[in-house]
Design a protein around this motif. Structure first.
Motif, PDB file in Angstrom:
ATOM      1  N   LEU A 156      -0.776  -1.221  -4.661  1.00 37.41           N
ATOM      2  CA  LEU A 156      -1.889  -0.303  -4.866  1.00 37.41           C
ATOM      3  C   LEU A 156      -1.357   1.111  -4.730  1.00 37.41           C
ATOM      4  O   LEU A 156      -0.884   1.500  -3.666  1.00 37.41           O
ATOM      5  N   SER A 157      -1.421   1.851  -5.826  1.00 34.03           N
ATOM      6  CA  SER A 157      -0.823   3.179  -5.854  1.00 34.03           C
ATOM      7  C   SER A 157      -1.535   4.046  -6.878  1.00 34.03           C
ATOM      8  O   SER A 157      -2.289   3.566  -7.715  1.00 34.03           O
ATOM      9  N   LYS A 158      -1.265   5.336  -6.780  1.00 36.24           N
ATOM     10  CA  LYS A 158      -1.677   6.247  -7.838  1.00 36.24           C
ATOM     11  C   LYS A 158      -0.445   6.990  -8.354  1.00 36.24           C
ATOM     12  O   LYS A 158      -0.532   8.029  -8.955  1.00 36.24           O
ATOM     13  N   ASP A 159       0.709   6.386  -8.104  1.00 33.57           N
ATOM     14  CA  ASP A 159       2.008   6.958  -8.424  1.00 33.57           C
ATOM     15  C   ASP A 159       2.513   6.353  -9.733  1.00 33.57           C
ATOM     16  O   ASP A 159       2.729   5.151  -9.830  1.00 33.57           O
ATOM     17  N   ASP A 160       2.726   7.174 -10.718  1.00 33.60           N
ATOM     18  CA  ASP A 160       3.182   6.732 -12.027  1.00 33.60           C
ATOM     19  C   ASP A 160       4.561   6.068 -11.977  1.00 33.60           C
ATOM     20  O   ASP A 160       4.894   5.261 -12.833  1.00 33.60           O
ATOM     21  N   GLY A 161       5.347   6.379 -10.960  1.00 29.59           N
ATOM     22  CA  GLY A 161       6.678   5.789 -10.841  1.00 29.59           C
ATOM     23  C   GLY A 161       6.642   4.276 -10.717  1.00 29.59           C
ATOM     24  O   GLY A 161       7.493   3.569 -11.261  1.00 29.59           O
ATOM     25  N   PHE A 162       5.653   3.763  -9.999  1.00 30.00           N
ATOM     26  CA  PHE A 162       5.512   2.307  -9.875  1.00 30.00           C
ATOM     27  C   PHE A 162       5.129   1.695 -11.218  1.00 30.00           C
ATOM     28  O   PHE A 162       5.616   0.632 -11.578  1.00 30.00           O
ATOM     29  N   ASN A 163       4.232   2.385 -11.927  1.00 27.56           N
ATOM     30  CA  ASN A 163       3.816   1.883 -13.240  1.00 27.56           C
ATOM     31  C   ASN A 163       5.022   1.759 -14.169  1.00 27.56           C
ATOM     32  O   ASN A 163       5.179   0.762 -14.868  1.00 27.56           O
ATOM     33  N   VAL A 189       2.374  -2.823   4.697  1.00 25.49           N
ATOM     34  CA  VAL A 189       3.062  -1.531   4.785  1.00 25.49           C
ATOM     35  C   VAL A 189       4.483  -1.776   5.276  1.00 25.49           C
ATOM     36  O   VAL A 189       4.765  -2.798   5.891  1.00 25.49           O
ATOM     37  N   THR A 190       5.346  -0.851   4.979  1.00 24.57           N
ATOM     38  CA  THR A 190       6.688  -0.872   5.559  1.00 24.57           C
ATOM     39  C   THR A 190       6.681   0.131   6.707  1.00 24.57           C
ATOM     40  O   THR A 190       5.778   0.979   6.790  1.00 24.57           O
ATOM     41  N   PRO A 191       7.656   0.069   7.594  1.00 23.02           N
ATOM     42  CA  PRO A 191       7.712   1.076   8.666  1.00 23.02           C
ATOM     43  C   PRO A 191       7.769   2.506   8.107  1.00 23.02           C
ATOM     44  O   PRO A 191       7.263   3.438   8.717  1.00 23.02           O
ATOM     45  N   LEU A 236       0.828  -1.201   0.000  1.00 18.76           N
ATOM     46  CA  LEU A 236       0.000   0.000   0.000  1.00 18.76           C
ATOM     47  C   LEU A 236       0.861   1.248   0.000  1.00 18.76           C
ATOM     48  O   LEU A 236       1.669   1.448   0.910  1.00 18.76           O
ATOM     49  N   ASP A 237       0.679   2.071  -1.009  1.00 22.82           N
ATOM     50  CA  ASP A 237       1.402   3.331  -1.097  1.00 22.82           C
ATOM     51  C   ASP A 237       0.742   4.368  -0.188  1.00 22.82           C
ATOM     52  O   ASP A 237      -0.483   4.391  -0.033  1.00 22.82           O
ATOM     53  N   THR A 238       1.562   5.222   0.382  1.00 24.19           N
ATOM     54  CA  THR A 238       1.082   6.265   1.286  1.00 24.19           C
ATOM     55  C   THR A 238      -0.026   7.099   0.661  1.00 24.19           C
ATOM     56  O   THR A 238      -1.024   7.409   1.313  1.00 24.19           O
ATOM     57  N   SER A 239       0.139   7.463  -0.609  1.00 23.91           N
ATOM     58  CA  SER A 239      -0.815   8.371  -1.254  1.00 23.91           C
ATOM     59  C   SER A 239      -2.229   7.799  -1.272  1.00 23.91           C
ATOM     60  O   SER A 239      -3.207   8.540  -1.139  1.00 23.91           O
ATOM     61  N   VAL A 240      -2.355   6.482  -1.393  1.00 24.54           N
ATOM     62  CA  VAL A 240      -3.682   5.864  -1.417  1.00 24.54           C
ATOM     63  C   VAL A 240      -4.303   5.893  -0.029  1.00 24.54           C
ATOM     64  O   VAL A 240      -5.465   6.269   0.134  1.00 24.54           O
ATOM     65  N   PHE A 241      -3.530   5.510   0.979  1.00 21.81           N
ATOM     66  CA  PHE A 241      -4.113   5.499   2.324  1.00 21.81           C
ATOM     67  C   PHE A 241      -4.400   6.916   2.812  1.00 21.81           C
ATOM     68  O   PHE A 241      -5.359   7.145   3.543  1.00 21.81           O
ATOM     69  N   LYS A 242      -3.605   7.887   2.392  1.00 18.09           N
ATOM     70  CA  LYS A 242      -3.894   9.290   2.726  1.00 18.09           C
ATOM     71  C   LYS A 242      -5.259   9.682   2.162  1.00 18.09           C
ATOM     72  O   LYS A 242      -6.044  10.361   2.823  1.00 18.09           O
ATOM     73  N   GLU A 243      -5.559   9.236   0.945  1.00 16.69           N
ATOM     74  CA  GLU A 243      -6.869   9.515   0.352  1.00 16.69           C
ATOM     75  C   GLU A 243      -7.994   8.846   1.144  1.00 16.69           C
ATOM     76  O   GLU A 243      -9.084   9.401   1.283  1.00 16.69           O
TER      77      GLU A 243
END
Length: 181
Positions: free
Chosen positions: A152-159, A71-73, A25-32
């Motif tokens: 799960l992300s909305k970050d293009d870098g992972f794509n 999640v990572t720490p 889980l990417d931070t940006s998704v859980f922040k949303e």
């Protein structure tokens, strides 16, 4: 590889192998998710982002299955920092924390050591996004073991990084919800 719900013919065969080991889980998704809960529950407003995320989680059969997320720490630290910075002034902050912490408590944790993070930094073109780096390291560990994992992300870098890797499924909830109707 990039996940496109339209190309799924058999969920058990096409998606389950990737989510079996968990979903990073990417931070940006859980922040949303957090921001959406605050908007809908406490400010009585609509949150399109939360609606899209929940719809996507329904599509992949993961709604309210926080124990399937990893999640990572470093991601946990970023999430808690956002929670504090964005919502501590809110009059319902204690209630917000009471809703969010149980979700985080259910998630699995994958540890990433400092030395591995420092070795991952590209000193020719340094971008130090510690949360993203920790996800890259965990995903690369799965790839190295020839195992599958989802992000799960909305970050293009992972794509971009994993677009050709058959062991990593990058899930962009926005893309899939917009294109699923």
């Amino acid at each position: 590889m990039f996940f496109d719900i339209r190309s799924v013919k058999d969920f058990a065969q096409d998606v389950s192998p990737y989510i079996r080991n968990g979903i990073l889980l990417d931070t940006s998704v859980f922040k949303e998710v957090v921001d959406g809960i605050v908007l809908t529950r406490f400010e009585k407003k609509e949150s399109l982002e939360l609606k899209m995320i929940l719809s996507f989680l329904d599509l992949i059969k993961m709604n309210n299955k926080w124990s399937k997320f990893v999640v990572t720490p470093h991601i946990l630290t970023e999430i808690c920092k956002h929670l504090h910075n964005d919502h501590s002034p809110h009059k319902h902050y204690k209630e917000i924390v009471d809703l969010i912490v149980p979700m985080l408590s259910e998630m699995r944790e994958d540890d990433v050591q400092k030395d591995r993070i420092l070795k991952y930094i590209d000193f020719d073109s340094p971008v130090i996004e510690i949360g993203d780096i920790s996800i890259f390291i965990v995903a690369d560990d799965f790839v190295g073991r020839k195992e599958k994992i989802a992000i799960l992300s909305k970050d293009d870098g992972f794509n971009k990084k994993y677009q050709y890797d058959r062991n990593v499924m990058v899930m962009d909830y926005r893309f899939n919800i917009i294109n699923s109707y």
